[in-house]
Design a protein around this motif. Structure first.
Motif, mmCIF file in Angstrom:
data_model
loop_
_atom_site.group_PDB
_atom_site.id
_atom_site.type_symbol
_atom_site.label_atom_id
_atom_site.label_comp_id
_atom_site.label_asym_id
_atom_site.label_seq_id
_atom_site.Cartn_x
_atom_site.Cartn_y
_atom_site.Cartn_z
ATOM 1 N N UNK A 90 -8.259 0.612 -1.909
ATOM 2 C CA UNK A 90 -7.693 1.963 -1.938
ATOM 3 C C UNK A 90 -6.173 1.935 -1.945
ATOM 4 N N UNK A 91 -5.580 0.902 -1.335
ATOM 5 C CA UNK A 91 -4.115 0.869 -1.242
ATOM 6 C C UNK A 91 -3.428 0.308 -2.485
ATOM 7 N N UNK A 92 -4.207 -0.227 -3.436
ATOM 8 C CA UNK A 92 -3.608 -0.799 -4.651
ATOM 9 C C UNK A 92 -3.040 0.288 -5.551
ATOM 10 N N UNK A 116 0.868 6.608 -8.882
ATOM 11 C CA UNK A 116 2.013 6.931 -8.026
ATOM 12 C C UNK A 116 1.749 6.760 -6.542
ATOM 13 N N UNK A 117 0.482 6.883 -6.131
ATOM 14 C CA UNK A 117 0.152 6.762 -4.710
ATOM 15 C C UNK A 117 -1.308 6.394 -4.567
ATOM 16 N N UNK A 122 -5.439 6.615 -12.021
ATOM 17 C CA UNK A 122 -4.700 5.541 -12.679
ATOM 18 C C UNK A 122 -4.110 6.029 -13.999
ATOM 19 N N UNK A 123 -2.913 5.543 -14.307
ATOM 20 C CA UNK A 123 -2.218 5.914 -15.541
ATOM 21 C C UNK A 123 -2.008 4.651 -16.379
ATOM 22 N N UNK A 255 4.619 -6.801 -5.076
ATOM 23 C CA UNK A 255 3.714 -7.073 -3.948
ATOM 24 C C UNK A 255 3.459 -5.852 -3.076
ATOM 25 N N UNK A 256 4.455 -4.969 -2.963
ATOM 26 C CA UNK A 256 4.284 -3.772 -2.132
ATOM 27 C C UNK A 256 3.225 -2.834 -2.680
ATOM 28 N N UNK A 257 2.927 -2.943 -3.993
ATOM 29 C CA UNK A 257 1.922 -2.085 -4.629
ATOM 30 C C UNK A 257 0.527 -2.702 -4.601
#
Length: 268
Positions: A90-92, A116-117, A122-123, A255-257
């Motif tokens: 879910x966080x990806x 975006x969140x 997904x885009x 990595x943060x995404x």
């Protein structure tokens, strides 16, 4: 006329005047009441308020239901099953989707997606032709079977023979060890295949160089499955995409995404 006759006529005239006044007052009152009623009903502010109440309050629940009904459970992804999509963390917020033409095909398509969140749809960013294992895909891959593992895997580490493209944020190991030796499955040259690679977290330790030889689930499953530069032929298990596509991937992944790769035959 006698005094008695004049006396009798005065009350009659008085009664007639009183009756006329009462009728006039009733008429004026009715007109005033009617005018007031019409005025209130035609008050533009009040009418607008009524209209606003009807348009703003009543349809809103219906609109919310419609939005929820129309939203795709696939969240903008195509070519995979709902069960596979449910395995995406879910966080990806970054994803590479690799869909093969068939379970036994080495030809596929790789598509980069972002959102975006967490939880948003997904885009699609860009798609490229891709190649996978010479014998297609397997959910139970073993060493040397020439298939690519199907599933959802994290992308945590990168490296290559060349310096990282500007903006690369994944940990990047620039090492002379990224030199392909020998020939491809179809005898094609492997020169340049490992100029850029991103390790696919299948039977490996995240947080280490793609060259790390450790295979936590054992040697029988094989390992060192990478996303790398295409060498114009099928692989032993890796996924190959054009060199410029690899540059784009390395410039994009963060990595943060929590980036992941979703890979397998069409509809898996």
């Amino acid at each position: 006329m006698s005094k008695h006759a004049r006396a009798r006529s005065r009350p009659a005239r008085t009664n007639r005047r009183a009756a006329r006044r009462a009728a006039l007052a009733a008429t004026v009152g009715l007109v005033a009441f009617t005018a007031g009623w019409v005025y209130v009903a035609q008050d533009p502010d009040q009418a607008a308020g009524v209209a606003q109440t009807r348009t703003d309050s009543r349809p809103q629940p219906v609109d919310r239901v419609a939005r929820d009904t129309l939203r795709s459970p696939m969240q903008g992804l195509t070519g995979i099953s709902e069960q596979t999509r449910a395995r995406i963390p879910a966080e990806s917020r970054q994803l590479i989707l690799v869909t093969g033409r068939a379970v036994d095909s080495s030809e596929s398509t790789a598509t980069l997606y972002t959102r975006p969140e967490a939880g948003a749809d997904w885009v699609k960013v860009e798609s490229w032709p891709a190649r996978n294992g010479a014998r297609g895909w397997s959910a139970q891959r073993t060493y040397g079977d020439l298939t690519s593992p199907q599933g959802v895997f994290a992308l945590t580490d990168a490296g290559g023979l060349l310096s990282p493209p500007p903006g690369t944020r994944l940990p990047y190991d620039e090492d002379r060890g990224f030199v392909a030796t020998g020939r491809g499955v179809n005898g094609e040259s492997l020169v340049g295949s490992f100029d850029y690679v991103v390790a696919i977290d299948f039977n490996r330790r995240p947080g280490h160089s793609p060259l790390d030889p450790v295979k936590p689930d054992g040697e029988d499953k094989g390992g060192n499955i990478w996303l790398h530069v295409d060498h114009d032929g099928p692989s032993q298990g890796c996924v190959g995409i054009p060199k410029e596509a690899m540059r784009k991937v390395l410039e994009t992944l963060d990595p943060a995404a929590k980036p992941v790769i979703v890979m397998g035959p069409e509809g898996f």
